[in-house]
Design a protein around this motif. Structure first.
Motif: not given
Length: 437
Positions: A32-52
């Motif tokens: 439901r959260i994903r669907a609402t975000f997308e209704r407003y034109g937000f695109a999904s990304i995913e970043t690695p769990s690990v960062e510098s």
């Protein structure tokens, strides 16, 4: 039995895990959260769990919260991998992502991100070492239009209202008001006072007063800071209330204009949904304008269920471009855990299966497999009972897992298919090619 010692199963403190019927609700929430975000034109990304670690600590004093990573080495002096860490939020990795992919993105870049994050803090109610956040952010080149300061809380309001949460409100402030007000009072280190004022809901007026006095503020300055921090209101009249305190500065005036705009833009939401709260500051140093903090009304001492704000140039730490942004994050695990603890989470079946196909006998297993395949082709989540067994036992299995329909293939040649509605008890003839639930 094995002679191996028995290891007592126990979850690690600060890490949640749910039974299947609870996990299914969590997945439904995420959808439901994903669907609402997308209704407003937000695109999904995913970043690695690990960062510098250089990325994770680029803004704000967060190094004590970061879980650092290091391979186990034969030589304990080899600590080369200690320069990596698990991300403690999704905003800083997002800023790094934008900088890295700058030439491939279209701005303003509107993204959502739904991932787990990790923080090395003492577990307690509402605070976890591993938890899921659902973030939306907008980053743009040079400036982010102010209307996003109102659009993001509107989206979050739609999300949380749709999830049917207990009463809550989204509290809004503006860091420019705080910093400009303190500068207008002649305070030399406004950021230090902002961090102290942010503790009001934890240590109260007396505690904040003592800390402000200990920071070198005069009694008159302490009184003015507390007067500001205790202002609340659900409409733009709070701007007039702040103005009546008599403090002036250009930055304060700018912040008041921005807060007034946001409150007026959200005036159509139900009363009490959005509240201007001048004690809200958000502790992270990278916030520079509008800030948000959502709270449950029935549990005022419980942690924030959503938070965020405007940041001037977080991505600028990684690229020589002016890339301001604004974002809001839903603390999904914190919300979910509270509802589970309070017995307020309405759960359903223990499985996503909609139909259980009975296995009448080993000889009829092929018929059961064919029925299940046909139902799956038509979009029904279907499982087959794992063995030929007494019918009563197979029905009990469906009942215990909350499977709403049980399918009976022909027990003998020439007999019809039948389906049983477990809720009503009705059993009727059916064709797997045309049956509808």
């Amino acid at each position: 039995m094995s002679d191996q010692p028995v290891v007592r199963p126990a979850p690690i403190s600060g890490f949640s895990e749910w039974l299947p019927e609870v996990r299914l609700v969590e997945l439904h929430w995420l959808d439901r959260i994903r669907a609402t975000f997308e209704r407003y034109g937000f695109a999904s990304i995913e970043t690695p769990s690990v960062e510098s670690l250089d990325v994770l600590t680029a803004k704000g004093e967060t190094s004590q919260e970061v879980y650092t990573l290091r391979r186990l080495q034969a030589d304990p002096r080899d600590t080369s991998d200690a320069k990596l860490g698990l991300h403690f939020d999704l905003t800083v990795p997002f800023a790094r992502y934008v900088a890295q992919h700058f030439n491939d993105l279209v701005f303003p870049f509107k993204r959502y991100q739904m991932q787990r994050v990790w923080r090395g803090e003492r577990p307690q109610e509402g605070r976890f070492r591993e938890f899921t956040q659902c973030d939306i952010d907008v980053i743009n080149v040079d400036s982010v239009p102010l209307h996003f300061d109102a659009e993001l809380p509107r989206i979050i309001h739609e999300v949380l209202t749709g999830l049917g949460l207990p009463p809550w409100s989204l509290n809004i402030n503006n860091r420019k008001i705080l910093q400009g007000f303190y500068e207008g009072l002649g305070i030399g280190d406004p950021l230090a006072v902002i961090r102290i004022a942010d503790k009001l809901d934890k240590i109260g007026v007396a505690g904040v007063s003592d800390l402000l006095a200990g920071a070198g503020l005069s009694p008159e300055q302490v009184t003015a800071c507390l007067d500001l921090a205790q202002i609340k209101g659900s409409d733009a009249s709070v701007v007039d209330e702040i103005t009546r305190l008599g403090v002036k500065s250009d930055l304060l005036a700018e912040g008041l204009d921005e807060l007034g705009f946001v409150l007026e833009s959200l005036a159509d939401l139900p009363d009490g949904s959005v509240v201007a709260d001048l004690s809200i500051a958000r502790g992270l140093d990278y916030y520079t304008g509008t800030v948000y903090e959502g709270k449950f009304l029935d549990w005022p001492n419980y942690g924030s269920i959503c938070s965020g704000g405007r940041y001037a140039n977080l991505a600028g730490s990684f690229i020589r471009r002016d890339l301001p942004g604004i974002g809001l994050s839903i603390g999904l695990t914190r919300i979910f855990a509270k509802l589970v603890a309070e017995g307020l989470l309405r759960t359903g079946p223990m499985t996503p299966s909609q139909v259980l196909v009975v296995v009448p006998s080993d000889e009829r297993r092929a018929d059961a497999l064919a029925v299940a395949a046909r139902l799956r082709e038509r979009g029904y989540n279907t499982e087959i009972y794992h063995q030929a067994d007494k019918l009563k036992k197979q029905l009990k299995y469906a009942s215990q897992k909350g499977i709403p329909f049980v399918w009976f293939p022909p027990f003998e040649d020439g007999r019809p298919h039948e389906v049983k509605d477990m809720a009503s008890g009705a059993q009727t003839e059916a064709d797997p090619g045309t049956w509808t639930a």
